[in-house]
Design a protein around this motif. Structure first.
Motif, short mmCIF file in Angstrom:
data_model
loop_
_atom_site.label_atom_id
_atom_site.label_comp_id
_atom_site.label_asym_id
_atom_site.label_seq_id
_atom_site.Cartn_x
_atom_site.Cartn_y
_atom_site.Cartn_z
N VAL A 42 -24.81 13.41 58.43
CA VAL A 42 -25.97 12.65 57.95
C VAL A 42 -26.07 12.85 56.45
CG1 VAL A 42 -27.31 12.65 60.10
CG2 VAL A 42 -27.48 14.59 58.55
N ALA A 43 -26.60 11.84 55.75
CA ALA A 43 -26.70 11.97 54.29
C ALA A 43 -27.60 10.89 53.71
CB ALA A 43 -25.31 11.85 53.66
N PHE A 44 -28.09 11.18 52.51
CA PHE A 44 -28.71 10.16 51.67
C PHE A 44 -27.59 9.51 50.86
CE2 PHE A 44 -32.21 13.23 52.18
CZ PHE A 44 -33.24 12.39 52.57
N VAL A 45 -27.60 8.19 50.78
CA VAL A 45 -26.56 7.47 50.04
C VAL A 45 -27.23 6.48 49.08
CG1 VAL A 45 -24.54 5.97 50.21
CG2 VAL A 45 -24.97 7.70 51.98
N PRO A 46 -27.12 6.71 47.77
CA PRO A 46 -26.46 7.83 47.11
C PRO A 46 -27.29 9.10 47.27
CG PRO A 46 -27.56 6.47 45.46
CD PRO A 46 -27.72 5.78 46.79
N SER A 47 -26.63 10.24 47.07
CA SER A 47 -27.33 11.51 47.17
C SER A 47 -27.86 11.97 45.81
CB SER A 47 -26.42 12.59 47.76
OG SER A 47 -25.31 12.80 46.91
N GLY A 48 -27.39 11.35 44.76
CA GLY A 48 -27.88 11.62 43.42
C GLY A 48 -27.99 10.32 42.66
N VAL A 49 -29.10 10.14 41.96
CA VAL A 49 -29.31 8.90 41.21
C VAL A 49 -30.14 9.18 39.97
CG1 VAL A 49 -31.35 8.19 42.53
CG2 VAL A 49 -29.96 6.47 41.45
N GLY A 50 -29.80 8.50 38.89
CA GLY A 50 -30.57 8.59 37.65
C GLY A 50 -31.38 7.32 37.47
N VAL A 51 -32.66 7.48 37.11
CA VAL A 51 -33.55 6.34 36.92
C VAL A 51 -34.42 6.55 35.68
CG1 VAL A 51 -33.64 5.87 39.41
CG2 VAL A 51 -35.42 7.27 38.36
N ALA A 52 -35.00 5.47 35.20
CA ALA A 52 -35.95 5.54 34.09
C ALA A 52 -37.34 5.88 34.62
CB ALA A 52 -35.98 4.19 33.36
N PRO A 53 -38.17 6.53 33.81
CA PRO A 53 -39.56 6.76 34.24
C PRO A 53 -40.23 5.43 34.61
CG PRO A 53 -39.08 8.03 32.26
CD PRO A 53 -37.91 7.11 32.48
N GLY A 54 -41.02 5.46 35.68
CA GLY A 54 -41.70 4.26 36.16
C GLY A 54 -40.93 3.50 37.22
N THR A 55 -39.76 3.98 37.59
CA THR A 55 -38.92 3.31 38.59
C THR A 55 -39.47 3.54 40.00
OG1 THR A 55 -36.94 3.54 37.22
CG2 THR A 55 -36.59 3.22 39.59
N VAL A 56 -39.41 2.49 40.80
CA VAL A 56 -39.74 2.59 42.22
C VAL A 56 -38.45 2.92 42.96
CG1 VAL A 56 -40.55 1.34 44.27
CG2 VAL A 56 -41.64 0.94 42.05
N VAL A 57 -38.50 3.95 43.78
CA VAL A 57 -37.36 4.33 44.63
C VAL A 57 -37.75 4.02 46.07
CG1 VAL A 57 -35.87 6.20 45.41
CG2 VAL A 57 -36.63 6.12 43.02
N ARG A 58 -36.85 3.30 46.74
CA ARG A 58 -37.10 2.89 48.13
C ARG A 58 -36.09 3.58 49.03
NH1 ARG A 58 -39.45 -1.39 50.90
NH2 ARG A 58 -38.29 -2.16 52.68
N PHE A 59 -36.60 4.35 49.99
CA PHE A 59 -35.77 5.01 50.99
C PHE A 59 -35.79 4.15 52.25
CE2 PHE A 59 -37.36 8.35 48.25
CZ PHE A 59 -36.28 9.19 48.08
N VAL A 60 -34.60 3.86 52.79
CA VAL A 60 -34.50 3.06 54.02
C VAL A 60 -33.61 3.80 55.01
CG1 VAL A 60 -33.81 0.86 55.04
CG2 VAL A 60 -34.76 0.90 52.74
N ASN A 61 -34.09 3.95 56.24
CA ASN A 61 -33.30 4.61 57.28
C ASN A 61 -32.33 3.60 57.88
OD1 ASN A 61 -32.18 6.00 59.37
ND2 ASN A 61 -34.09 6.47 60.41
N ARG A 62 -31.05 3.73 57.57
CA ARG A 62 -30.01 2.84 58.11
C ARG A 62 -29.24 3.51 59.25
NH1 ARG A 62 -31.86 -1.67 55.88
NH2 ARG A 62 -31.40 -1.89 53.67
N ASP A 63 -29.73 4.64 59.73
CA ASP A 63 -29.06 5.40 60.78
C ASP A 63 -29.66 5.00 62.13
OD1 ASP A 63 -27.99 7.29 62.50
OD2 ASP A 63 -28.42 8.99 61.18
N ALA A 64 -28.91 4.24 62.92
CA ALA A 64 -29.40 3.74 64.20
C ALA A 64 -29.65 4.86 65.21
CB ALA A 64 -28.42 2.73 64.79
N GLY A 65 -29.05 6.03 64.99
CA GLY A 65 -29.15 7.10 65.98
C GLY A 65 -30.10 8.23 65.63
N ASN A 66 -30.77 8.18 64.46
CA ASN A 66 -31.62 9.30 64.04
C ASN A 66 -32.85 8.82 63.30
OD1 ASN A 66 -30.49 11.97 64.64
ND2 ASN A 66 -28.75 11.30 63.40
N SER A 67 -33.89 9.63 63.37
CA SER A 67 -35.05 9.49 62.49
C SER A 67 -34.84 10.45 61.33
CB SER A 67 -36.34 9.84 63.22
OG SER A 67 -36.59 8.91 64.25
#
Length: 176
Positions: A42-67
């Motif tokens: 299991v993993a976050f993809v990407p696991s590392g990301v650089g963004v500017a202040p004020g950026t919205v980050v959206r996490f989406v569960n694409r794993d059909a077998g896990n919460s």
């Protein structure tokens, strides 16, 4: 509707669009929660990301077998060690079922480490670098390992690599 009313309304729409900050117009940065078909990785993809202040980050569960969760390391959440900037607000998505999403806006410069509550011991962690070390108030990564499992500590991408590449895949790549 007469021509004058149409022009005034059109101008108002254009002015309103220009008045919105750029970050409100930009698409959120996507971090997906993924797992291998049998669930052994299991993993976050990407696991590392650089963004500017004020950026919205959206996490989406694409794993059909896990919460999964997207949870910051912070004493206010499950009494974990703090691994986000002092002025930043901690977050916890709670359990996300497949295809559920959670968003957070990151405004404070610095390094944010986060994890999946049920899969931290499997190394399902991530790092977001907001801004650069040149930004006023920027806080670097936590140096105290605290109570983090070895698999989690080994999975954090280096800040300099995130800044150089913009985004980093988890160790071993995309698990799907």
């Amino acid at each position: 509707m007469n021509r004058r009313t149409l022009i005034i309304r059109g101008a108002a729409v254009l002015l309103a669009a220009r008045a919105r900050p750029a970050s409100a117009q930009a698409a959120p940065v996507l971090i997906e929660m993924k797992g291998s078909p049998r669930g052994e990785r299991v993993a976050f993809v990407p696991s590392g990301v650089g963004v500017a202040p004020g950026t919205v980050v959206r996490f989406v569960n694409r794993d059909a077998g896990n919460s999964h969760t997207a949870t910051t390391y912070h004493p206010d959440i499950l009494d974990r060690p703090q691994r986000i900037p002092d002025a930043a607000q901690p977050w916890d998505s709670d359990l996300l079922l497949p295809e559920d999403a959670f968003e957070v806006t990151l405004t404070v410069p610095g390094v944010y480490d986060f994890y999946c509550v049920p899969h931290e011991h499997a190394g399902m962690v991530g790092r977001i670098v907001v801004g650069t070390p040149d930004d006023t108030g920027w806080q670097g990564p936590a140096t105290d390992p605290g109570d983090l499992p070895d698999a989690a500590l080994a999975a954090f991408a280096a800040v300099d690599v995130i800044l150089a590449q913009g985004a980093v895949l988890p160790p071993g790549g995309d698990p799907t």
